[in-house]
Write a protein that holds these residues in place. Structure first.
Motif, PDB file in Angstrom:
ATOM      1  N   VAL A  64       0.723  -1.522   0.212  1.00 47.57           N
ATOM      2  CA  VAL A  64      -0.208  -0.037   0.159  1.00 47.57           C
ATOM      3  C   VAL A  64       1.057   1.051   0.000  1.00 47.57           C
ATOM      4  O   VAL A  64       0.798   2.111  -1.178  1.00 47.57           O
ATOM      5  N   VAL A  65       1.366   1.289   1.088  1.00 47.51           N
ATOM      6  CA  VAL A  65       2.504   2.251   0.552  1.00 47.51           C
ATOM      7  C   VAL A  65       3.733   2.626  -0.154  1.00 47.51           C
ATOM      8  O   VAL A  65       3.414   3.965  -0.759  1.00 47.51           O
ATOM      9  N   MET A  66       4.057   1.121  -0.963  1.00 50.52           N
ATOM     10  CA  MET A  66       5.217   1.710  -1.771  1.00 50.52           C
ATOM     11  C   MET A  66       4.197   1.949  -3.539  1.00 50.52           C
ATOM     12  O   MET A  66       3.860   3.350  -3.935  1.00 50.52           O
ATOM     13  N   SER A  67       2.682   1.651  -3.397  1.00 54.66           N
ATOM     14  CA  SER A  67       1.689   2.297  -4.075  1.00 54.66           C
ATOM     15  C   SER A  67       1.738   3.335  -4.289  1.00 54.66           C
ATOM     16  O   SER A  67       1.358   4.391  -5.428  1.00 54.66           O
ATOM     17  N   LEU A  68       1.070   4.473  -2.619  1.00 58.27           N
ATOM     18  CA  LEU A  68       0.666   5.679  -2.864  1.00 58.27           C
ATOM     19  C   LEU A  68       1.648   5.978  -3.124  1.00 58.27           C
ATOM     20  O   LEU A  68       1.867   7.122  -3.817  1.00 58.27           O
ATOM     21  N   LEU A  70      -5.296  -6.724   2.607  1.00 55.30           N
ATOM     22  CA  LEU A  70      -5.424  -5.113   2.197  1.00 55.30           C
ATOM     23  C   LEU A  70      -5.361  -3.883   0.449  1.00 55.30           C
ATOM     24  O   LEU A  70      -6.362  -3.464   0.580  1.00 55.30           O
ATOM     25  N   PRO A  71      -5.439  -4.810  -0.208  1.00 53.50           N
ATOM     26  CA  PRO A  71      -5.098  -4.335  -1.716  1.00 53.50           C
ATOM     27  C   PRO A  71      -6.824  -4.269  -1.640  1.00 53.50           C
ATOM     28  O   PRO A  71      -7.454  -3.780  -3.008  1.00 53.50           O
ATOM     29  N   ALA A  72      -7.469  -5.487  -1.316  1.00 57.11           N
ATOM     30  CA  ALA A  72      -9.126  -5.542  -1.668  1.00 57.11           C
ATOM     31  C   ALA A  72      -9.726  -4.712  -0.959  1.00 57.11           C
ATOM     32  O   ALA A  72     -10.275  -3.859  -1.255  1.00 57.11           O
ATOM     33  N   VAL A  73      -9.361  -4.392   0.111  1.00 57.98           N
ATOM     34  CA  VAL A  73      -9.932  -2.625   0.779  1.00 57.98           C
ATOM     35  C   VAL A  73      -9.789  -1.966   0.207  1.00 57.98           C
ATOM     36  O   VAL A  73     -10.432  -0.889  -0.222  1.00 57.98           O
ATOM     37  N   GLN A  74      -8.506  -1.559  -0.635  1.00 56.96           N
ATOM     38  CA  GLN A  74      -8.602  -0.306  -0.877  1.00 56.96           C
ATOM     39  C   GLN A  74      -8.946  -0.406  -2.429  1.00 56.96           C
ATOM     40  O   GLN A  74      -9.205   0.739  -2.366  1.00 56.96           O
ATOM     41  N   SER A  92      -5.758   4.629   3.018  1.00 56.04           N
ATOM     42  CA  SER A  92      -5.952   5.630   4.314  1.00 56.04           C
ATOM     43  C   SER A  92      -6.843   4.324   4.382  1.00 56.04           C
ATOM     44  O   SER A  92      -6.698   4.362   5.282  1.00 56.04           O
ATOM     45  N   ALA A  93      -8.308   3.826   4.109  1.00 55.42           N
ATOM     46  CA  ALA A  93      -8.677   2.645   4.663  1.00 55.42           C
ATOM     47  C   ALA A  93      -7.878   1.410   4.762  1.00 55.42           C
ATOM     48  O   ALA A  93      -8.282   0.399   5.611  1.00 55.42           O
ATOM     49  N   ALA A  94      -6.680   1.200   3.941  1.00 61.57           N
ATOM     50  CA  ALA A  94      -6.451   0.249   3.625  1.00 61.57           C
ATOM     51  C   ALA A  94      -5.252  -0.336   4.291  1.00 61.57           C
ATOM     52  O   ALA A  94      -5.654  -1.319   4.900  1.00 61.57           O
ATOM     53  N   MET A  95      -4.852   1.235   5.351  1.00 62.76           N
ATOM     54  CA  MET A  95      -3.466   1.366   5.994  1.00 62.76           C
ATOM     55  C   MET A  95      -4.588   0.918   7.367  1.00 62.76           C
ATOM     56  O   MET A  95      -4.211   0.945   8.900  1.00 62.76           O
ATOM     57  N   LEU A  96      -5.688   1.726   7.746  1.00 60.79           N
ATOM     58  CA  LEU A  96      -6.184   1.664   8.722  1.00 60.79           C
ATOM     59  C   LEU A  96      -7.232  -0.039   9.009  1.00 60.79           C
ATOM     60  O   LEU A  96      -6.950  -0.178  10.693  1.00 60.79           O
ATOM     61  N   VAL A  97      -7.054  -0.609   8.119  1.00 62.93           N
ATOM     62  CA  VAL A  97      -7.504  -1.800   8.471  1.00 62.93           C
ATOM     63  C   VAL A  97      -6.047  -2.712   8.830  1.00 62.93           C
ATOM     64  O   VAL A  97      -6.220  -3.789   9.453  1.00 62.93           O
ATOM     65  N   GLY A  98      -4.814  -2.452   7.955  1.00 63.96           N
ATOM     66  CA  GLY A  98      -3.603  -3.248   9.033  1.00 63.96           C
ATOM     67  C   GLY A  98      -3.385  -2.811   9.920  1.00 63.96           C
ATOM     68  O   GLY A  98      -3.157  -3.594  10.769  1.00 63.96           O
ATOM     69  N   ALA A  99      -3.348  -1.205  10.282  1.00 62.81           N
ATOM     70  CA  ALA A  99      -3.566  -1.222  11.887  1.00 62.81           C
ATOM     71  C   ALA A  99      -4.566  -1.652  12.847  1.00 62.81           C
ATOM     72  O   ALA A  99      -4.140  -2.635  13.472  1.00 62.81           O
ATOM     73  N   GLY A 100      -5.960  -2.250  12.527  1.00 67.91           N
ATOM     74  CA  GLY A 100      -7.075  -3.062  13.268  1.00 67.91           C
ATOM     75  C   GLY A 100      -6.155  -4.411  13.839  1.00 67.91           C
ATOM     76  O   GLY A 100      -5.916  -4.966  14.395  1.00 67.91           O
ATOM     77  N   ILE A 101      -6.184  -4.725  11.952  1.00 70.42           N
ATOM     78  CA  ILE A 101      -5.189  -6.341  12.385  1.00 70.42           C
ATOM     79  C   ILE A 101      -4.132  -6.908  12.981  1.00 70.42           C
ATOM     80  O   ILE A 101      -3.673  -7.401  13.894  1.00 70.42           O
ATOM     81  N   THR A 102      -3.940  -5.506  13.259  1.00 68.89           N
ATOM     82  CA  THR A 102      -2.032  -5.323  14.718  1.00 68.89           C
ATOM     83  C   THR A 102      -2.289  -5.927  15.374  1.00 68.89           C
ATOM     84  O   THR A 102      -1.866  -5.634  16.514  1.00 68.89           O
ATOM     85  N   GLY A 103      -3.946  -4.638  15.700  1.00 65.35           N
ATOM     86  CA  GLY A 103      -4.355  -4.848  16.642  1.00 65.35           C
ATOM     87  C   GLY A 103      -4.502  -6.092  17.560  1.00 65.35           C
ATOM     88  O   GLY A 103      -4.214  -6.273  18.133  1.00 65.35           O
ATOM     89  N   LEU A 104      -4.628  -6.520  16.864  1.00 65.58           N
ATOM     90  CA  LEU A 104      -5.054  -7.674  16.914  1.00 65.58           C
ATOM     91  C   LEU A 104      -4.563  -9.004  17.590  1.00 65.58           C
ATOM     92  O   LEU A 104      -4.270 -10.518  18.283  1.00 65.58           O
ATOM     93  N   ALA A 105      -2.818  -8.899  16.595  1.00 63.48           N
ATOM     94  CA  ALA A 105      -2.154  -9.799  17.067  1.00 63.48           C
ATOM     95  C   ALA A 105      -1.649  -9.214  18.564  1.00 63.48           C
ATOM     96  O   ALA A 105      -1.418  -9.910  18.733  1.00 63.48           O
ATOM     97  N   PHE A 106      -1.742  -7.727  18.328  1.00 61.22           N
ATOM     98  CA  PHE A 106      -1.333  -7.787  20.493  1.00 61.22           C
ATOM     99  C   PHE A 106      -1.861  -8.125  21.029  1.00 61.22           C
ATOM    100  O   PHE A 106      -1.407  -8.761  22.176  1.00 61.22           O
ATOM    101  N   LEU A 107      -3.545  -8.223  21.233  1.00 57.53           N
ATOM    102  CA  LEU A 107      -4.274  -9.240  21.748  1.00 57.53           C
ATOM    103  C   LEU A 107      -3.768 -10.815  21.372  1.00 57.53           C
ATOM    104  O   LEU A 107      -4.111 -11.164  22.921  1.00 57.53           O
TER     105      LEU A 107
END
Length: 473
Positions: free
Chosen positions: A294-298, A424-428, A443-458
């Protein structure tokens, strides 16, 4: 203290130093396969007279192969000898590189990359060898950080070198460089690496290997099919998932009836197994495609992004990301036995969430913020979370079966990376309008990535404390 008393310690330091040279050479050879080719895909497609999608599938063949071999080679190293299996992996990877350098077509390239996948568990096997040799927990943590940091890239220089070699000499030159590094690594492992067989005399559970490999293979095929987005055949996805689940059930039943199983049901039920692997899968799913996709595409998007060329995007984003991760890794490893492996992991995961949110809210509008957020991820994910995920897979493994969890965890890295590029590309795309990329979609794809990383923390909260790996306070 007399000079005589100092000799054994000096000799030990020399031996550990030589071992680190051999292990780092092996890990570098593997990492070059994973990272040097990314900037060369366009050149490969042109020289092989095909399209980028087909060439990209050769990368998929490599990563799928690494996941499958990783399931059983670490355990086989417990039985047959770690030095022997490490030689097999590095030498096999080198043979695959030679075949890829001579590949006249995509079919041969596919075969060559699949052969190179035998190297997929080099890093966990190297960490197992290192832990056998080093009993001091702080020293092991530091050197673990050095070895595992290679998994994030060779200070960012590997991707830059791959782009340069492909442009100047063609993609085959990359495989010849990998061949050269592989030959040197094989020689060093043969001459220097010590052997250890913690499960000598145990029979390898090949009957259990088959359904486990089939289960992960079909799960990976389902992920790969999902990654085709609109072109995906969802009946195939359902079929692959069903076969993968059935093979998993067969594996579970067989392991309960085997005298010397690859992984007993009791081991699979432990939090040190399933919580560890799920944390790895979720972390990779949340972070991997955020940075590498996502970042590289942006950064390269001329309409709503920053219109950077591929080499400039790698230089400004991926190189600093890998460089800081490479620098931070040994310090994170040193602190892990003191502060706790899980503590460093959780700090890294929380920091990764912050970094992704920075990218999603501000990085999409500002190139300096995009670079800054990516560097933060280099520190927190590449330099901390990634190191601890590799390290925990080793220190949580049981003494009577030390190779299985590191191998399964290594496969979790590959499965998570595939899921990341499927989700993530599907969300984008779904969050963009009219099929064209938009800032909101990125932005939406990245926020989903942040949410999944939050699940990893839990999920990481369920990982038990490793025994005999941390300094008691």
């Amino acid at each position: 203290m007399t000079a005589t008393a100092l000799i054994p310690e000096a000799t030990k330091k020399i031996r550990i130093g030589a071992l680190m040279v051999a292990l780092l050479a092996a890990c570098t050879a593997f990492q070059l396969n994973a990272s040097m080719l990314s900037p060369a895909l366009v050149t490969m497609a042109k020289e092989l007279h095909t399209d980028e999608v087909s060439v990209g599938l050769s990368q998929t063949a490599f990563f799928t192969s690494t996941a499958l071999f990783g399931l059983f080679l670490p355990r086989l190293s417990d039985i047959a000898g770690r030095r022997k299996i490490l030689i097999l992996m590095v030498a096999g990877m080198t043979v695959g590189a030679v075949l890829a350098a001579f590949a006249p077509n995509m079919e041969m390239l596919f075969v060559a990359r699949a052969i190179q996948g035998i190297s997929g568990s080099i890093i966990p096997v190297c960490l197992l060898m290192l832990r056998t040799e080093i009993t001091d927990r702080k020293k092991y943590g530091t050197l673990m950080g050095v070895v595992a940091a290679v998994n994030g890239g060779i200070a960012g220089l590997d991707a830059l070198a791959g782009g340069y070699l492909a442009t100047a000499f063609g993609f085959r030159s990359i495989f010849w460089v990998i061949t050269g590094v592989g030959i040197v690594a094989t020689y060093l492992v043969v001459r220097i690496a010590p052997d250890s067989r913690p499960s000598a005399g145990v029979k390898m559970d090949w009957r259990g290997v088959v359904p486990l490999v089939l289960s992960i293979l079909f799960l990976q095929l389902a992920v790969n099919e999902t990654g085709k987005l609109a072109a995906a055949d969802w009946s195939h996805v359902a079929l692959f998932l069903a076969i993968g689940a059935a093979a998993g059930v067969v594996f579970w039943v067989l392991e309960g009836r085997t005298a010397e199983p690859l992984a007993s049901p009791q081991l699979l039920k432990q939090r040190s197994t399933w919580a560890m692997v799920l944390t790895t899968v979720l972390t990779m799913t949340g972070v991997f495609a955020t940075v590498n996709g996502v970042v590289m595409s942006l950064a390269q998007n001329p309409a709503v992004g920053f219109n950077l060329q591929a080499d400039a995007a790698s230089l400004w984003l991926l190189t600093p990301y890998a460089l800081v991760g490479w620098a931070v890794g040994p310090f994170a490893g040193r602190l892990a036995p003191v502060l706790g492996y899980r503590t460093i992991l959780r700090i890294g995961l929380l920091g990764s969430i912050v970094g992704i949110v920075v990218l999603a809210l501000w990085g999409v509008h500002s190139l300096p913020m995009l670079i800054g957020g990516t560097v933060l991820l280099g520190i927190t994910y590449a330099g901390m979370a990634n190191i601890m995920l590799n390290g925990l897979g080793v220190v949580l493994s049981p003494k009577d079966n030390p190779g299985f969890l590191p191998g399964l965890n290594a496969s979790g890295f590959g499965l998570g990376a595939g899921l990341s590029f499927a989700i993530l590309p599907a969300v984008q795309l779904a969050s963009s309008s009219g099929g064209a990329a938009t800032v909101d979609g990125y932005s939406a794809a990245m926020l989903v990535g942040a949410g999944i990383t939050g699940l990893a923390f839990l999920m990481s909260l369920l990982i038990p404390k490793p025994i005999n790996a941390e300094v008691e306070h």
